[in-house]
Design an enzyme around this catalytic site. Structure first.
Site, PDB file in Angstrom:
ATOM      1  N   TYR A 292       0.034  -1.047   0.093  1.00 19.85           N
ATOM      2  CA  TYR A 292       0.039   0.130  -0.150  1.00 19.85           C
ATOM      3  C   TYR A 292       1.021   1.235  -0.210  1.00 19.85           C
ATOM      4  CZ  TYR A 292      -3.404   3.601   1.833  1.00 19.85           C
ATOM      5  OH  TYR A 292      -3.370   4.606   2.868  1.00 19.85           O
TER       6      TYR A 292
ATOM      7  N   CYS B  77       3.991   1.444  -0.480  1.00 16.56           N
ATOM      8  CA  CYS B  77       4.718   1.635  -2.148  1.00 16.56           C
ATOM      9  C   CYS B  77       4.404   2.117  -3.522  1.00 16.56           C
ATOM     10  CB  CYS B  77       5.244   1.027  -2.297  1.00 16.56           C
ATOM     11  SG  CYS B  77       6.794   0.145  -3.488  1.00 16.56           S
TER      12      CYS B  77
ATOM     13  N   LYS C 135       5.868   4.639  15.159  1.00 17.35           N
ATOM     14  CA  LYS C 135       5.515   5.584  14.867  1.00 17.35           C
ATOM     15  C   LYS C 135       5.583   6.999  14.463  1.00 17.35           C
ATOM     16  CE  LYS C 135       7.956   9.314  18.667  1.00 17.35           C
ATOM     17  NZ  LYS C 135       7.117   9.801  19.314  1.00 17.35           N
TER      18      LYS C 135
ATOM     19  N   ARG D 223      -9.825  -1.326  10.190  1.00 14.00           N
ATOM     20  CA  ARG D 223      -9.575   0.076  10.396  1.00 14.00           C
ATOM     21  C   ARG D 223      -9.295  -0.353  11.900  1.00 14.00           C
ATOM     22  NH1 ARG D 223      -9.359   4.611   6.239  1.00 14.00           N
ATOM     23  NH2 ARG D 223     -10.894   4.049   5.855  1.00 14.00           N
TER      24      ARG D 223
ATOM     25  N   VAL E 254      -2.787  -5.992  18.931  1.00 15.27           N
ATOM     26  CA  VAL E 254      -2.170  -7.021  17.856  1.00 15.27           C
ATOM     27  C   VAL E 254      -0.997  -6.251  18.922  1.00 15.27           C
ATOM     28  CG1 VAL E 254      -1.092  -6.692  15.755  1.00 15.27           C
ATOM     29  CG2 VAL E 254      -2.983  -6.952  16.481  1.00 15.27           C
TER      30      VAL E 254
ATOM     31  N   GLY F 158       1.375  -6.624  20.993  1.00 17.48           N
ATOM     32  CA  GLY F 158       1.322  -5.669  22.628  1.00 17.48           C
ATOM     33  C   GLY F 158       0.593  -4.571  22.533  1.00 17.48           C
ATOM     34  N   GLY F 159      -0.071  -3.862  20.885  1.00 15.46           N
ATOM     35  CA  GLY F 159      -0.753  -2.648  20.993  1.00 15.46           C
ATOM     36  C   GLY F 159       0.914  -1.262  21.229  1.00 15.46           C
TER      37      GLY F 159
HETATM   38  P1  NAD Z   1     -12.772   4.429   2.389  1.00 15.96           P
HETATM   39  O1  NAD Z   1     -12.718   3.476   2.139  1.00 15.96           O
HETATM   40  O2  NAD Z   1     -14.169   5.057   3.309  1.00 15.96           O
HETATM   41  O3  NAD Z   1     -13.292   5.872   1.333  1.00 15.96           O
HETATM   42  C1  NAD Z   1     -13.092   5.334   0.168  1.00 15.96           C
HETATM   43  C2  NAD Z   1     -14.020   5.159  -1.176  1.00 15.96           C
HETATM   44  O4  NAD Z   1     -13.225   5.204  -2.380  1.00 15.96           O
HETATM   45  C3  NAD Z   1     -14.878   4.349  -0.971  1.00 15.96           C
HETATM   46  O5  NAD Z   1     -16.606   4.699  -0.362  1.00 15.96           O
HETATM   47  C4  NAD Z   1     -14.778   3.542  -2.178  1.00 15.96           C
HETATM   48  O6  NAD Z   1     -16.257   2.634  -2.584  1.00 15.96           O
HETATM   49  C5  NAD Z   1     -14.244   3.994  -3.270  1.00 15.96           C
HETATM   50  N1  NAD Z   1     -13.740   3.762  -4.056  1.00 15.96           N
HETATM   51  C6  NAD Z   1     -12.507   2.621  -4.096  1.00 15.96           C
HETATM   52  N2  NAD Z   1     -11.934   2.026  -4.703  1.00 15.96           N
HETATM   53  C7  NAD Z   1     -12.727   3.037  -5.737  1.00 15.96           C
HETATM   54  C8  NAD Z   1     -13.276   2.499  -7.760  1.00 15.96           C
HETATM   55  N3  NAD Z   1     -12.416   1.834  -7.788  1.00 15.96           N
HETATM   56  N4  NAD Z   1     -14.254   3.376  -8.361  1.00 15.96           N
HETATM   57  C9  NAD Z   1     -14.478   4.308  -7.086  1.00 15.96           C
HETATM   58  N5  NAD Z   1     -14.478   4.490  -6.306  1.00 15.96           N
HETATM   59  C10 NAD Z   1     -14.228   3.499  -5.630  1.00 15.96           C
HETATM   60  O7  NAD Z   1     -11.258   5.656   2.791  1.00 15.96           O
HETATM   61  P2  NAD Z   1     -11.489   7.004   4.060  1.00 15.96           P
HETATM   62  O8  NAD Z   1     -10.842   7.132   5.296  1.00 15.96           O
HETATM   63  O9  NAD Z   1     -12.531   7.816   3.443  1.00 15.96           O
HETATM   64  O10 NAD Z   1      -9.657   6.798   2.728  1.00 15.96           O
HETATM   65  C11 NAD Z   1      -9.924   7.850   1.729  1.00 15.96           C
HETATM   66  C12 NAD Z   1      -8.835   8.836   0.833  1.00 15.96           C
HETATM   67  O11 NAD Z   1      -8.061   8.960   2.382  1.00 15.96           O
HETATM   68  C13 NAD Z   1      -8.184   6.819   0.574  1.00 15.96           C
HETATM   69  O12 NAD Z   1      -7.420   7.391  -0.275  1.00 15.96           O
HETATM   70  C14 NAD Z   1      -6.735   6.350   1.749  1.00 15.96           C
HETATM   71  O13 NAD Z   1      -6.207   5.693   1.408  1.00 15.96           O
HETATM   72  C15 NAD Z   1      -6.621   8.282   1.668  1.00 15.96           C
HETATM   73  N6  NAD Z   1      -6.303   7.905   4.137  1.00 15.96           N
HETATM   74  C16 NAD Z   1      -7.611   8.083   4.595  1.00 15.96           C
HETATM   75  C17 NAD Z   1      -7.432   7.909   6.008  1.00 15.96           C
HETATM   76  C18 NAD Z   1      -7.468   8.270   7.137  1.00 15.96           C
HETATM   77  O14 NAD Z   1      -7.246   8.196   8.533  1.00 15.96           O
HETATM   78  N7  NAD Z   1      -8.564   7.746   6.590  1.00 15.96           N
HETATM   79  C19 NAD Z   1      -4.957   7.526   7.139  1.00 15.96           C
HETATM   80  C20 NAD Z   1      -4.496   7.004   5.038  1.00 15.96           C
HETATM   81  C21 NAD Z   1      -4.846   7.317   4.046  1.00 15.96           C
END
Ligand code: NAD
Length: 389
Positions: free
Chosen positions: A185, A187, A340, A235, A253, A255-256
């Site tokens: 992921y 990468c 961290k 998550r 997981v 020891g957290g």
């Molecule tokens: P989420 O999984 O709730 O939302 C992602 C949405 O994208 C989902 O509703 C899913 O149906 C849609 N989706 C995925 N593949 C699709 C496709 N091929 N076509 C159409 N829709 C598609 O995740 P989120 O927490 O809302 O995260 C959004 C973005 O933020 C992601 O790119 C994630 O990597 C990044 N991100 C979030 C966090 C966080 O703390 N929530 C942390 C790091 C990165």
């Protein structure tokens, strides 16, 4: 309402209403961003996703006061020719679509890499070819492990910020070996960041990259067996919420011991709106968006959630509220972790004047109150059905 007042950007210029193509609008972050844009701005949203449960109240059908402001386009960006038309119709594209649950990274590495890199390619290409601005969601996981994590456990340098604070334009990206598929992921996200950056450098793409540091709040992920698959592993916030709702011990997981900083989704969304409305300050930048003051180990998070949930639900905690599990038991082979994650806030502070506000205790109270109200009865029903069969 606030939407009627003439809105100004950070430099005192008026903000023109934009049409925004929001891909992944039906997810956790997307649902909060849609709500905020509808309530407090005049922008128009073309909401793209494969499902819309989390934004149903905004799109199915749109309430009369939002007529013409938001529309839902059910499509999979992997294979749908309507995508380019929507990007062309918009002034700005925000790409949130991704597989982003750690339980998938080492068990579905191909889907993870395709989703985070290959499927994002056409979005970048259409924005670049059509001279449209792009805000792309990456992740804090691109930093991988801290430099300090390679020092002996009690080495004094581990306490020096330069060995752990993560800076957008300075810190290296440090991943484990290929057999640790967890890093698939991070990468894939790193490579799409590099591609976007290169499109900016070589072809003039106007871009902003967001690196969220554990944004949490209501509507994050799902509760297994209630509004998601019963074998699914969401998550950490939803995993612990699920354990609390079922009165099971929280599974820690390894020891957290990992340390994380959690930021309230509503604080983080304010940063995104600033990026949307201040392109001159946001273009060409990568932004950490997190709350360095809300750092805990995952074990401490579990303790806090247990205490807060007891208050919210009125149910006393279990005698043994937590149990330890190994990462290979919980996530399977190929798991690994960042030790961290403290975001450096200098760039977002300077460019957008943004600071997070909500302390961890407060955001857990709000979130667990929501989880309890939304899920408690459904979990009870599901558990009694499961025991009857
Ligand atoms: P989420 O999984 O709730 O939302 C992602 C949405 O994208 C989902 O509703 C899913 O149906 C849609 N989706 C995925 N593949 C699709 C496709 N091929 N076509 C159409 N829709 C598609 O995740 P989120 O927490 O809302 O995260 C959004 C973005 O933020 C992601 O790119 C994630 O990597 C990044 N991100 C979030 C966090 C966080 O703390 N929530 C942390 C790091 C990165």
């Amino acid at each position: 309402p606030a939407a009627a007042a003439a809105p100004l950007d950070l430099d005192g210029n008026s903000v023109a209403p934009l049409t925004i193509c929001m891909i992944g609008a039906g997810g956790f972050i997307g649902s909060h961003l849609c709500e905020k844009l509808m309530a407090e701005t005049r922008h128009v949203v073309l909401a793209v996703d494969v499902y819309c449960d989390k934004i149903r109240h905004l799109v199915d059908p749109a309430p009369p006061h939002l007529a013409g402001r938001i529309s839902f386009h059910r499509l999979n960006i992997k294979n749908d020719s309507r995508l380019e038309g929507l990007i062309k119709m918009a002034d700005l594209t925000i790409n949130l679509a991704a597989i982003c649950t750690p339980a998938d990274y080492n068990t579905r590495p191909l889907d993870t890499i395709y989703s985070n890199f290959i499927d994002a390619l056409p979005v970048v290409k259409y924005c670049s070819e059509n001279s449209k601005r792009l805000i792309h969601f990456s992740t804090c996981e691109v930093y991988g492990k801290t430099i300090g994590s390679f020092l002996p456990k009690d080495h004094p340098l581990r306490k020096e910020p330069e060995f752990y604070v993560l800076k957008e334009d300075e810190s290296p990206c440090i991943f484990g070996p290929i057999v640790k598929q967890r890093w698939s992921y991070a990468c894939a996200k790193q490579l799409i960041e590099r591609l976007i950056f290169a499109e900016g450098a070589e072809n003039g793409l106007e871009f902003t990259i967001v690196r969220p540091f554990n944004w949490i709040g209501p509507r994050m992920d799902f509760i297994p067996g209630v509004d998601g698959p019963s074998e699914g592993v969401p998550r950490v916030l939803a995993c612990f919420s699920n354990n609390l709702l079922r009165r099971e011990p929280l599974k820690l997981v390894d020891g957290g011991q990992s340390q994380r900083t959690f930021v309230y989704i509503k604080d983080a969304i304010e940063a995104v709106v600033l990026m949307i409305e201040n392109p001159a300050r946001a273009n060409g930048h990568i932004f950490n968006v997190g709350n360095p003051d809300n750092e805990v180990t995952v074990r401490e998070l579990a303790q806090m959630m247990t205490e807060v949930y007891a208050n919210v639900s009125g149910e006393a905690p279990l005698d043994e509220p937590m149990i330890d599990v190994s990462s290979s038991q919980f996530y399977g082979e190929g798991y690994d972790d960042s030790d961290k994650r403290i975001p450096d806030m200098t760039i977002i502070n300077k460019q957008l004047g943004w600071n997070p506000k909500t302390p961890l205790k407060d955001l857990l109270e709000t979130t667990l109150t929501y989880q309890h109200k939304t899920y408690k009865e459904a979990v009870k029903r599901q558990m009694s059905q499961a025991s009857a069969t």
